[in-house]
Design an enzyme around this catalytic site. Structure first.
Site: not given
Length: 427
Positions: A168, A198, A274
């Protein structure tokens, strides 16, 4: 506002990539609904998910983890029609996978990620930071030449330039750069990106990089100390160290139409973390941080999540060889449990409610519809997402499952062939 709006996906599980502005949709391309955003000054983009590939979704109550619905005594607040109730309760879930148009690296790449056994001596936080921080990088994603569209963290996988991050972080991007520990900036190519887990791998033209060591997430227990190094909130706070513990193992999270099995930690994580590492106290990466729990209606602290290193290993090794992950079976439906009070109030059977059927799936071809109630799978009664998932996980791509469907007072069986997740949802 409906009674369940406070925990909807727009403010509940938030991916940790920071995006400074939303680009306008490209001509001819419908702008996809981003699954979960932080309601506030910083707009977030999607992640992705993940895990089992049977596209399930079930909102949860803040207090108990069970569906947050009005009690039977509050039935006056419930719509007259049960289908209207579920249309509101299970809002539509976007399962399309956004494009990543970053130039591709040549495959296969001669690399295999292995998980190492832990040394005997734990590190202090000071030693961990000194030893491990050189393997942490910053990821910048670009769309149509716009800088800093997406900002995240990455981990050096190999000395010759393989970089691990979250899918993402680079979703929708057509260019990405990697900033190393020494502040040098390198153009990145895409090795592969898997939206279900992911996990994404980039490649830069560099040698002699300090690769991180990866430990076995399967050896973790609740209470183990962990630490994260990442780039929260953008470049200003690059290389931030936070620490905490493992709060839960194998925490099931439903995100954007897919389910993930993640590590839960109270380590402080924020947008920009992230794709960064979650270290054990031996300096080994045991997880890759990718989301946290947030709400615009209440204060939530210390509930963050990371992809286990065991998952990362299998996905990375598939991506560097084939650029994708194959072999994960999917039904192609999004389902959620039917609360007892709704079943009683509307006089409908218990089971799981079908809130979405994915185009191109065998479930669609066989006529399963939104609004159907699945009461049994392969003859076994089901009432939760986990029960259906446990049955599905016993089968492989190409196998069939029998779903007992209740629709408008009639009950019948439908045989559905499991398809590869990539063939339904994309990579």
């Amino acid at each position: 506002m409906s009674n369940n709006d406070w925990y909807n996906d727009e403010s509940w599980y938030a991916p940790l990539a920071a995006r400074e502005e939303e680009p306008k949709p490209r001509p001819g391309k419908k702008k996809k609904k981003i699954g979960i955003r932080v309601i506030g000054a910083v707009c977030l983009a999607l992640l992705l998910l993940i895990g089992t590939s049977l596209a399930f979704r079930e909102p949860e109550s803040k207090e108990t983890g069970s569906p947050a619905l009005p009690s039977v005594g509050e039935s006056d607040d419930m719509p007259e029609n049960w289908q209207d109730f579920f249309d509101d309760y299970y809002e539509s879930v976007q399962t399309d996978v956004a494009e990543i148009n970053i130039p591709r690296a040549e495959l296969p790449i001669d690399f295999h990620l292995e998980l190492q056994t832990a040394p005997e001596t734990e590190l202090s936080l000071q030693a961990l930071y000194q030893n491990c921080s050189p393997s942490i990088v910053a990821i910048s994603g670009y769309v149509d030449g716009k800088s800093a569209y997406s900002w995240g963290t990455g981990v050096v996988l190999s000395a010759d330039g393989l970089i691990l991050t979250n899918t993402h972080v680079i979703e929708d991007c057509d260019r990405a750069t990697v900033t190393l520990f020494d502040d040098s900036v390198h153009e990145a190519k895409l090795v592969g990106a898997d939206a279900i887990s992911d996990v994404a791998v980039l490649k830069i033209d560099a040698t002699g990089l300090p690769a991180a060591s990866f430990g076995d997430s399967g050896s973790l227990v609740v209470g183990d100390r962990v630490a994260a190094i990442g780039n929260p909130l953008g470049e200003t706070f690059r290389m931030t160290l936070t620490d905490g513990i493992i709060s839960a193992i194998e925490r099931g999270i439903n995100y954007n139409g897919h389910s993930m099995t993640l590590l839960q930690t109270n380590t402080a994580l924020n947008e920009g973390n992230s794709g960064g590492p979650l270290f054990n106290m031996y300096g080994q990466v045991v997880g890759v941080t990718n989301m946290k729990m947030m709400s615009s209606y209440s204060s939530i602290e210390g509930i963050g999540f990371a992809i286990p290193s065991s998952t990362v290993k299998s996905v990375v090794n598939a991506l560097v060889t084939d650029g994708e992950v194959r072999g994960r079976p999917s039904v192609g439906i999004t389902i959620g449990g039917i609360p007892d009070n709704a079943s009683e109030h509307y006089s409908i059977p218990g089971g799981v409610y079908v809130s979405d059927v994915t185009k191109g799936s065998d479930a669609e071809a066989k006529g399963i519809q939104v609004g159907d109630i699945i009461t049994h799978v392969n003859g076994q009664p089901v009432s939760t997402v986990d029960e259906v998932g446990a049955i599905k996980n016993q089968f492989n791509v190409g196998d069939s499952m029998t779903f007992t469907i209740w629709r408008e007072g009639e009950t019948f069986d439908v045989d559905v062939v499991l398809m590869d997740t990539n063939d339904i949802y994309g990579k």
